[in-house]
Scaffold this motif. Structure first.
Motif, PDB file in Angstrom:
ATOM      1  N   ARG A  16       0.492  -0.745  -0.388  1.00  0.00           N
ATOM      2  CA  ARG A  16       0.155   0.234  -0.203  1.00  0.00           C
ATOM      3  C   ARG A  16       0.738   1.244  -0.220  1.00  0.00           C
ATOM      4  O   ARG A  16       0.490   2.140  -0.600  1.00  0.00           O
ATOM      5  N   ALA A  17       2.075   1.222   0.566  1.00  0.00           N
ATOM      6  CA  ALA A  17       3.201   2.496   0.778  1.00  0.00           C
ATOM      7  C   ALA A  17       3.645   2.839  -0.462  1.00  0.00           C
ATOM      8  O   ALA A  17       3.501   3.909  -0.778  1.00  0.00           O
ATOM      9  N   ILE A  21       2.779   6.198  -3.231  1.00  0.00           N
ATOM     10  CA  ILE A  21       3.691   6.698  -3.779  1.00  0.00           C
ATOM     11  C   ILE A  21       3.938   7.499  -5.536  1.00  0.00           C
ATOM     12  O   ILE A  21       3.688   8.500  -5.821  1.00  0.00           O
ATOM     13  N   TYR A  22       3.589   6.289  -5.534  1.00  0.00           N
ATOM     14  CA  TYR A  22       3.166   5.650  -7.232  1.00  0.00           C
ATOM     15  C   TYR A  22       2.137   6.479  -7.771  1.00  0.00           C
ATOM     16  O   TYR A  22       2.261   6.850  -9.259  1.00  0.00           O
ATOM     17  N   LEU A  23       1.234   6.616  -6.965  1.00  0.00           N
ATOM     18  CA  LEU A  23      -0.417   7.038  -7.709  1.00  0.00           C
ATOM     19  C   LEU A  23       0.050   8.297  -8.398  1.00  0.00           C
ATOM     20  O   LEU A  23      -0.972   7.718  -9.731  1.00  0.00           O
ATOM     21  N   ASN A 188       0.648  13.642  -4.666  1.00  0.00           N
ATOM     22  CA  ASN A 188      -1.058  13.041  -4.121  1.00  0.00           C
ATOM     23  C   ASN A 188      -1.613  14.365  -3.647  1.00  0.00           C
ATOM     24  O   ASN A 188      -2.638  14.312  -3.528  1.00  0.00           O
ATOM     25  N   LEU A 189      -0.492  15.445  -2.758  1.00  0.00           N
ATOM     26  CA  LEU A 189      -1.619  16.046  -2.122  1.00  0.00           C
ATOM     27  C   LEU A 189      -2.420  16.853  -2.700  1.00  0.00           C
ATOM     28  O   LEU A 189      -2.999  17.952  -1.719  1.00  0.00           O
ATOM     29  N   LYS A 190      -1.494  17.541  -3.759  1.00  0.00           N
ATOM     30  CA  LYS A 190      -2.085  18.413  -4.505  1.00  0.00           C
ATOM     31  C   LYS A 190      -3.624  17.718  -5.066  1.00  0.00           C
ATOM     32  O   LYS A 190      -4.452  18.661  -5.181  1.00  0.00           O
ATOM     33  N   ASN A 191      -3.670  16.642  -5.540  1.00  0.00           N
ATOM     34  CA  ASN A 191      -4.603  16.217  -6.523  1.00  0.00           C
ATOM     35  C   ASN A 191      -5.742  15.546  -5.264  1.00  0.00           C
ATOM     36  O   ASN A 191      -7.065  15.265  -6.022  1.00  0.00           O
ATOM     37  N   ILE A 192      -5.839  15.387  -4.274  1.00  0.00           N
ATOM     38  CA  ILE A 192      -6.625  14.722  -3.350  1.00  0.00           C
ATOM     39  C   ILE A 192      -7.803  15.382  -3.391  1.00  0.00           C
ATOM     40  O   ILE A 192      -7.356  16.551  -2.541  1.00  0.00           O
ATOM     41  N   ASP A 193      -9.210  15.081  -2.980  1.00  0.00           N
ATOM     42  CA  ASP A 193     -10.432  15.214  -2.607  1.00  0.00           C
ATOM     43  C   ASP A 193     -10.392  14.728  -1.270  1.00  0.00           C
ATOM     44  O   ASP A 193     -11.002  13.664  -1.367  1.00  0.00           O
ATOM     45  N   PHE A 194      -9.740  15.200   0.100  1.00  0.00           N
ATOM     46  CA  PHE A 194      -9.468  15.214   0.996  1.00  0.00           C
ATOM     47  C   PHE A 194     -11.475  15.249   1.774  1.00  0.00           C
ATOM     48  O   PHE A 194     -11.873  15.597   1.399  1.00  0.00           O
ATOM     49  N   GLY A 282      -5.829   3.739   2.623  1.00  0.00           N
ATOM     50  CA  GLY A 282      -5.931   4.103   1.313  1.00  0.00           C
ATOM     51  C   GLY A 282      -5.396   5.695   1.741  1.00  0.00           C
ATOM     52  O   GLY A 282      -5.162   6.006   2.537  1.00  0.00           O
ATOM     53  N   THR A 283      -5.144   5.982   0.261  1.00  0.00           N
ATOM     54  CA  THR A 283      -4.369   7.727   0.140  1.00  0.00           C
ATOM     55  C   THR A 283      -5.095   8.381   0.369  1.00  0.00           C
ATOM     56  O   THR A 283      -4.914   9.113   1.218  1.00  0.00           O
TER      57      THR A 283
END
Length: 379
Positions: A16-17, A21-23, A188-194, A282-283
């Protein structure tokens, strides 16, 4: 009329780790017509005991080209060594069947099963691109695995300039293809819909309006005999802190002596209602929890790399991440319950206002342009 050939990219993902990171890179490659992407899935992804996170890959919309099962449930040194050997054996068969299938294959980080997959590729001349090389974690045998992957790789994408310098020393090659792209995981942090606090509660039955400490503790795999004592100190601290905080624990990876922590956390959660255990967030959910938590406690790389982007302090326990490049938000604390409690109470009330030393803009786009330069020859 000639044109550029399709670039065939394989991606090794074992946990999962690394998948998290790859996502952003995977999504970027998937959108680009110039690339044919195939995921080779193995390790804890295929373990029901570790949350069967292959389903997370499928939920993200990625097609899995190959599943390779080689993980043993035991966590003794013998079991880890046997799993390494079995992984290398199974990948020897896979590379023999697919040695002409890829222009380049990505490997990430420092897991023993990742190192085994890469080691098996060497006789077949598989081109490996390594992410997160050049780093050092003296409290984990992962340090050896990471360097071995780097030595077998042809392309290197590092997360900070000191790692590029160390990698040049390790490879003893001034002309090595080393690129400082920053940390992919921060993209990832820029693209995640928290998730909202309410949505998170509905999904996990955990209310982040309550003062929360996010805990991820992995065993130390160099001095693995000491993990029982480290675990006892951690449990004592969490028992005390559970009177004041909600404790959210994400379970450790499949490492030597990992069951020591797993069993202790499960026992503690049964006794303390304010302690919650999650096998795999999950991320999206993991970073949502990080966003709302008051503090991170443990010895995971996410505390070293991502926490600063959330203005969070991190208590880094013990030596697993020893000698790793850290920002000023990382507070190093030994496995001592009194010090863990003392520092938690101090730093859970503070917000970190410094920079994230691992941040660079758009690392996935930088990597894609480098791949095109390296592999998109005229057909």
């Amino acid at each position: 009329m000639g044109g550029y050939k399709m670039i065939r990219v394989g991606v090794l993902t074992s946990s999962r780790a690394d998948f998290g990171i790859y996502l952003p890179l995977l999504k970027a490659l998937q959108k680009e017509e110039a690339f044919h992407l195939e995921l080779i899935v193995f390790g804890t992804h295929l373990s029901k005991f570790h949350g069967y996170t292959v389903e997370q890959i499928e939920r993200e919309g990625f097609k899995i080209a190959k599943r390779i099962e080689s993980l043993l449930l035991g966590d003794t040194p013998s079991a880890i060594a046997s799993a390494y050997g079995l992984t290398a054996l199974k990948f020897a068969e896979y590379w023999q069947e697919n040695e002409q299938s890829f222009d380049v294959v990505f490997a990430l980080g420092d897991r023993f099963e990742m190192a085994a997959a890469v080691a098996a590729s060497i006789p077949f001349g598989i081109e490996i691109a390594h992410l997160h090389g050049g780093e050092t974690t003296l409290g984990a045998i992962d340090n050896i695995y990471r360097h071995s992957i780097s030595l077998a790789s042809q392309l290197h994408f590092v997360a900070a300039e000191p790692f590029a310098k160390r990698l040049k020393q390790l490879l003893d090659d001034e002309k090595a293809s080393i690129y400082n792209v920053g940390s992919l995981s921060l993209e990832n942090l820029k693209n995640i819909d928290f998730l909202s606090v309410e949505a998170f509660k509905n999904k996990w039955q955990i209310d982040l309006n309550i003062k929360t400490i996010l805990v991820t503790v992995h065993p130390e795999t160099v001095a693995y005999q000491k993990n029982l004592a480290y675990c006892e100190e951690t449990i004592k601290a969490l028992e005390q802190l559970a009177n004041e905080f909600q404790i959210v624990i994400t379970m450790p990876n499949a490492d030597t002596a990992g069951m020591v922590f797993r069993e202790a956390f499960e026992t503690l959660a049964k006794k303390q209602q304010s302690i919650k255990i999650i096998e795999n967030f999950g991320t999206q959910s993991y970073f949502t929890c990080m966003k709302y938590a008051k503090l991170m406690v443990g010895n995971t790389s996410s505390g070293i790399v991502e926490a600063a982007s959330f203005q969070k302090y991190v208590l880094n326990l013990g030596d697993r991440q020893k000698d790793r490049l850290c920002g000023e938000n990382v507070i190093h604390v030994p496995f001592n319950h009194d010090l863990i409690v003392k520092n938690t109470l101090e730093y859970a009330t503070k917000e970190y206002n410094g920079e994230n030393i691992y941040f660079k803009s758009n690392p996935s786009e930088i990597i894609i342009q480098i791949l095109k330069k390296e592999y998109a020859s005229i057909s």
